[in-house]
Motif scaffolding. Structure first.
Motif, PDB file in Angstrom:
ATOM      1  N   TYR A  54     -14.461  -7.327  -4.052  1.00  0.00           N
ATOM      2  CA  TYR A  54     -15.394  -7.146  -2.940  1.00  0.00           C
ATOM      3  C   TYR A  54     -16.174  -8.443  -2.735  1.00  0.00           C
ATOM      4  N   GLU A  55     -16.965  -8.472  -1.692  1.00  0.00           N
ATOM      5  CA  GLU A  55     -17.782  -9.630  -1.355  1.00  0.00           C
ATOM      6  C   GLU A  55     -19.233  -9.339  -1.693  1.00  0.00           C
ATOM      7  N   ILE A  56     -19.904 -10.285  -2.331  1.00  0.00           N
ATOM      8  CA  ILE A  56     -21.324 -10.090  -2.649  1.00  0.00           C
ATOM      9  C   ILE A  56     -22.140 -10.079  -1.364  1.00  0.00           C
ATOM     10  N   ASP A  57     -22.831  -8.964  -1.151  1.00  0.00           N
ATOM     11  CA  ASP A  57     -23.633  -8.762   0.055  1.00  0.00           C
ATOM     12  C   ASP A  57     -25.068  -8.466  -0.354  1.00  0.00           C
ATOM     13  N   PRO A  58     -25.975  -9.416  -0.191  1.00  0.00           N
ATOM     14  CA  PRO A  58     -27.362  -9.170  -0.598  1.00  0.00           C
ATOM     15  C   PRO A  58     -28.002  -7.964   0.069  1.00  0.00           C
ATOM     16  N   GLU A  59     -27.498  -7.563   1.225  1.00  0.00           N
ATOM     17  CA  GLU A  59     -28.066  -6.385   1.894  1.00  0.00           C
ATOM     18  C   GLU A  59     -27.806  -5.106   1.116  1.00  0.00           C
ATOM     19  N   SER A  60     -26.865  -5.149   0.187  1.00  0.00           N
ATOM     20  CA  SER A  60     -26.570  -3.974  -0.632  1.00  0.00           C
ATOM     21  C   SER A  60     -27.408  -3.933  -1.910  1.00  0.00           C
ATOM     22  N   PHE A  61     -28.193  -4.978  -2.165  1.00  0.00           N
ATOM     23  CA  PHE A  61     -28.988  -5.031  -3.392  1.00  0.00           C
ATOM     24  C   PHE A  61     -30.079  -3.961  -3.377  1.00  0.00           C
ATOM     25  N   LEU A  62     -30.390  -3.452  -4.544  1.00  0.00           N
ATOM     26  CA  LEU A  62     -31.520  -2.545  -4.694  1.00  0.00           C
ATOM     27  C   LEU A  62     -32.809  -3.302  -4.983  1.00  0.00           C
ATOM     28  N   SER A  63     -32.693  -4.554  -5.392  1.00  0.00           N
ATOM     29  CA  SER A  63     -33.858  -5.425  -5.543  1.00  0.00           C
ATOM     30  C   SER A  63     -34.457  -5.728  -4.177  1.00  0.00           C
ATOM     31  N   LYS A  64     -35.763  -5.958  -4.160  1.00  0.00           N
ATOM     32  CA  LYS A  64     -36.399  -6.438  -2.931  1.00  0.00           C
ATOM     33  C   LYS A  64     -35.962  -7.853  -2.605  1.00  0.00           C
ATOM     34  N   GLY A  65     -35.616  -8.619  -3.621  1.00  0.00           N
ATOM     35  CA  GLY A  65     -35.190  -9.991  -3.414  1.00  0.00           C
ATOM     36  C   GLY A  65     -33.725 -10.082  -3.050  1.00  0.00           C
ATOM     37  N   HIS A  66     -33.403 -10.895  -2.057  1.00  0.00           N
ATOM     38  CA  HIS A  66     -32.024 -11.031  -1.596  1.00  0.00           C
ATOM     39  C   HIS A  66     -31.501 -12.454  -1.702  1.00  0.00           C
ATOM     40  N   SER A  67     -32.284 -13.362  -2.269  1.00  0.00           N
ATOM     41  CA  SER A  67     -31.909 -14.772  -2.280  1.00  0.00           C
ATOM     42  C   SER A  67     -31.004 -15.076  -3.466  1.00  0.00           C
ATOM     43  N   THR A  68     -29.749 -15.365  -3.176  1.00  0.00           N
ATOM     44  CA  THR A  68     -28.763 -15.701  -4.205  1.00  0.00           C
ATOM     45  C   THR A  68     -27.807 -16.746  -3.668  1.00  0.00           C
ATOM     46  N   PRO A  69     -27.447 -17.740  -4.488  1.00  0.00           N
ATOM     47  CA  PRO A  69     -26.440 -18.707  -4.041  1.00  0.00           C
ATOM     48  C   PRO A  69     -25.046 -18.111  -3.954  1.00  0.00           C
ATOM     49  N   PHE A  70     -24.888 -16.879  -4.457  1.00  0.00           N
ATOM     50  CA  PHE A  70     -23.563 -16.262  -4.490  1.00  0.00           C
ATOM     51  C   PHE A  70     -23.291 -15.345  -3.294  1.00  0.00           C
ATOM     52  N   ALA A  71     -24.182 -15.322  -2.321  1.00  0.00           N
ATOM     53  CA  ALA A  71     -23.954 -14.496  -1.129  1.00  0.00           C
ATOM     54  C   ALA A  71     -22.628 -14.876  -0.472  1.00  0.00           C
ATOM     55  N   GLY A  72     -21.816 -13.860  -0.210  1.00  0.00           N
ATOM     56  CA  GLY A  72     -20.525 -14.076   0.441  1.00  0.00           C
ATOM     57  C   GLY A  72     -19.386 -14.422  -0.492  1.00  0.00           C
ATOM     58  N   TRP A  73     -19.671 -14.601  -1.777  1.00  0.00           N
ATOM     59  CA  TRP A  73     -18.602 -14.916  -2.736  1.00  0.00           C
ATOM     60  C   TRP A  73     -17.734 -13.690  -2.985  1.00  0.00           C
ATOM     61  N   ARG A  74     -16.429 -13.922  -3.122  1.00  0.00           N
ATOM     62  CA  ARG A  74     -15.507 -12.846  -3.494  1.00  0.00           C
ATOM     63  C   ARG A  74     -15.524 -12.688  -5.012  1.00  0.00           C
ATOM     64  N   VAL A  75     -15.679 -11.464  -5.454  1.00  0.00           N
ATOM     65  CA  VAL A  75     -15.728 -11.185  -6.888  1.00  0.00           C
ATOM     66  C   VAL A  75     -14.845  -9.990  -7.227  1.00  0.00           C
ATOM     67  N   GLN A  76     -14.568  -9.875  -8.487  1.00  0.00           N
ATOM     68  CA  GLN A  76     -13.811  -8.749  -9.028  1.00  0.00           C
ATOM     69  C   GLN A  76     -14.604  -8.202 -10.202  1.00  0.00           C
ATOM     70  N   GLY A  77     -14.708  -6.887 -10.273  1.00  0.00           N
ATOM     71  CA  GLY A  77     -15.470  -6.257 -11.339  1.00  0.00           C
ATOM     72  C   GLY A  77     -16.791  -5.729 -10.831  1.00  0.00           C
ATOM     73  N   ARG A  78     -17.075  -4.472 -11.143  1.00  0.00           N
ATOM     74  CA  ARG A  78     -18.330  -3.854 -10.709  1.00  0.00           C
ATOM     75  C   ARG A  78     -18.760  -2.828 -11.736  1.00  0.00           C
ATOM     76  N   VAL A  79     -20.020  -2.492 -11.676  1.00  0.00           N
ATOM     77  CA  VAL A  79     -20.561  -1.436 -12.528  1.00  0.00           C
ATOM     78  C   VAL A  79     -20.376  -0.109 -11.815  1.00  0.00           C
ATOM     79  N   LEU A  80     -19.757   0.838 -12.513  1.00  0.00           N
ATOM     80  CA  LEU A  80     -19.541   2.172 -11.957  1.00  0.00           C
ATOM     81  C   LEU A  80     -20.651   3.151 -12.317  1.00  0.00           C
ATOM     82  N   TRP A  81     -21.209   2.979 -13.504  1.00  0.00           N
ATOM     83  CA  TRP A  81     -22.123   4.001 -14.007  1.00  0.00           C
ATOM     84  C   TRP A  81     -22.995   3.372 -15.082  1.00  0.00           C
TER      85      TRP A  81
END
Length: 429
Positions: free
Chosen positions: A383-410
């Motif tokens: 998937y693509e890192i999308d800061p709008e999906s963050f639960l943090s109030k902060g959205h500033s990341t240099p990784f916005a838009g990067w393609r990644v593999q691996g996620r937390v399910l639970w």
């Protein structure tokens, strides 16, 4: 009711093995092999997903009390759970700073009320978290803090740090040091390297970090204090820590995903790339990668430091220092270090979960009787890192838009769901 996690890959004794895990009354009751489930038990089929002891971040900023426009205990710990963390340790740059029992009590009250994961705060080293002046009452604060730090400021005076280490050692707590020599900063805000000079910026020299690391290691040897270096960014700091560990000193260090993946060649004229310490050179990045691989740097922390969008919108020169990291750390490390065969998955889990538990005496792990602090990882989804999906109030990341593999399910804390993906939620209904 007992919960049985079936068909998992469990992180046990430094390796992954296939098996099941059972939880009841907030603790792990059985682990490994094929476990039977009763009619009244809740069974969750993980279909070969990876189960690890909950991640631990010993360096976060939750911004409360005092700066709730940037983050709160509620939003920060929601972000932590989303990222697979079951324990986080917030730094003391708060208002009021936790420099007295009364001030610490304000932070603890918010934690008790709002935290989704376990939150173990730091106490200040100096009154007002100034890095100079008067030391706090270490003995009074010690029962309720994980360690002592003035993160955001280095303790400037050698004698002041010597006495702080003596007092910390007496109460059995670590000094967790932001290493920065103020007189060497000279108004800098990015690494004093090629990008800095070519684009007319003011640089932060590497000496401003490693000179204080060098001083503090000598003091740790003198006092016997447990000493942990925050957000290591330079190759010189790495070598100092390596020598200290070889000498058997009680010294450890952490770095962050952005220092392992990025360097100053990746800088853009955007506040998303501004943090302290700054992104250093390619050579520094290589030294940090080697140090994480060989165990010289035992911990990967995020230095999760949220700010408002406006505070991060002023470019490299004018933006606030700090980026968010709780919700991107694992996928970034997995995609750009594990998948590239620079680290193994086992090493990443060791640095993100096992080592911080050991260094800070936090306990836990996938063992019978331990609290059911657990993260379930899906290593296949891209998937693509999308800061709008963050639960943090902060959205500033240099990784916005990067393609990644691996996620937390639970993420489970004391056996309770702190965060779950829809796939897990369906099985829990």
């Amino acid at each position: 009711m007992k919960t049985v996690l079936k068909n998992a890959k469990l992180y046990l004794d430094g390796r992954f093995v296939e098996g099941d895990l059972a939880i009841a009354d907030g603790r792990i009751t059985a682990v490994g092999g094929s476990l039977a489930a009763g009619e009244s038990d809740r069974v969750v089929d993980l279909s070969g997903r990876y189960v690890v002891p909950g991640l631990v971040d010993v360096h976060v900023h939750l911004r409360e009390p005092g700066f709730s426009s940037k983050e709160t205990i509620a939003t920060g710990t929601a972000a932590a759970a989303h990222g697979g963390y079951t324990t986080v340790c917030p730094m003391p740059n708060l208002s009021p700073a936790p420099d007295t029992v009364e001030h610490l009590g304000e932070e603890l009250a918010l934690i008790r009320r709002d935290a989704r994961v376990k939150v173990l705060p730091y106490g200040c080293i100096t009154v007002g978290q100034k890095g100079e002046g008067e030391l706090v009452d270490f003995a009074a604060l010690a029962p309720d803090v994980v360690g002592f730090s003035d993160d955001g400021r280095g303790v400037q005076g050698e004698e002041l740090m010597r006495e702080a280490m003596r007092r910390a050692a007496k109460v059995g707590k670590a000094i967790v040091a932001h290493c920065e020599v103020n007189e060497l900063l000279r108004g800098g805000y990015i690494h004093d390297g090629v990008y800095c000079r070519e684009h007319g910026h003011k640089g932060i020299c590497s000496e401003s970090e490693w000179q204080q690391v060098e001083r503090d290691i000598k003091l740790a040897q003198e006092t016997g204090c447990q000493y942990h270096v925050c957000h290591v960014s330079t190759k010189e700091s790495v070598e100092l820590i390596r020598r200290a560990k070889a000498a058997g000193l009680p010294v450890s260090g952490e770095t962050a995903p952005h220092y392992l993946v990025l360097c100053d060649e990746d800088l853009q004229e955007d506040g998303r790339f501004k943090m302290n310490p700054p992104l250093r050179s390619r050579e520094d990045r290589q030294a940090l990668r080697a140090a994480v691989a060989d165990g010289t740097i035992e911990v990967i922390a995020t230095d999760h430091a949220p700010h408002t969008a406006e505070q991060k919108s002023r470019g490299l020169a004018g933006s606030a220092m700090g980026i968010v990291g709780l919700e991107t750390a694992f996928p970034i490390l997995y995609t750009y270090l594990v998948k590239q065969e620079l680290l193994t998955l086992e090493q990443v889990i060791e640095r993100m979960s096992i080592a911080p538990r050991r260094i800070f005496s936090l306990g836990g792990g996938l063992a019978v009787g331990e609290p059911a602090d657990v993260a379930v990882l899906d290593l296949d989804t891209e998937y693509e890192i999308d800061p709008e999906s963050f639960l943090s109030k902060g959205h500033s990341t240099p990784f916005a838009g990067w393609r990644v593999q691996g996620r937390v399910l639970w993420t489970l804390v004391d056996g309770r769901t702190a965060w779950a993906a829809e796939e897990i939620e369906r099985q829990l209904r």
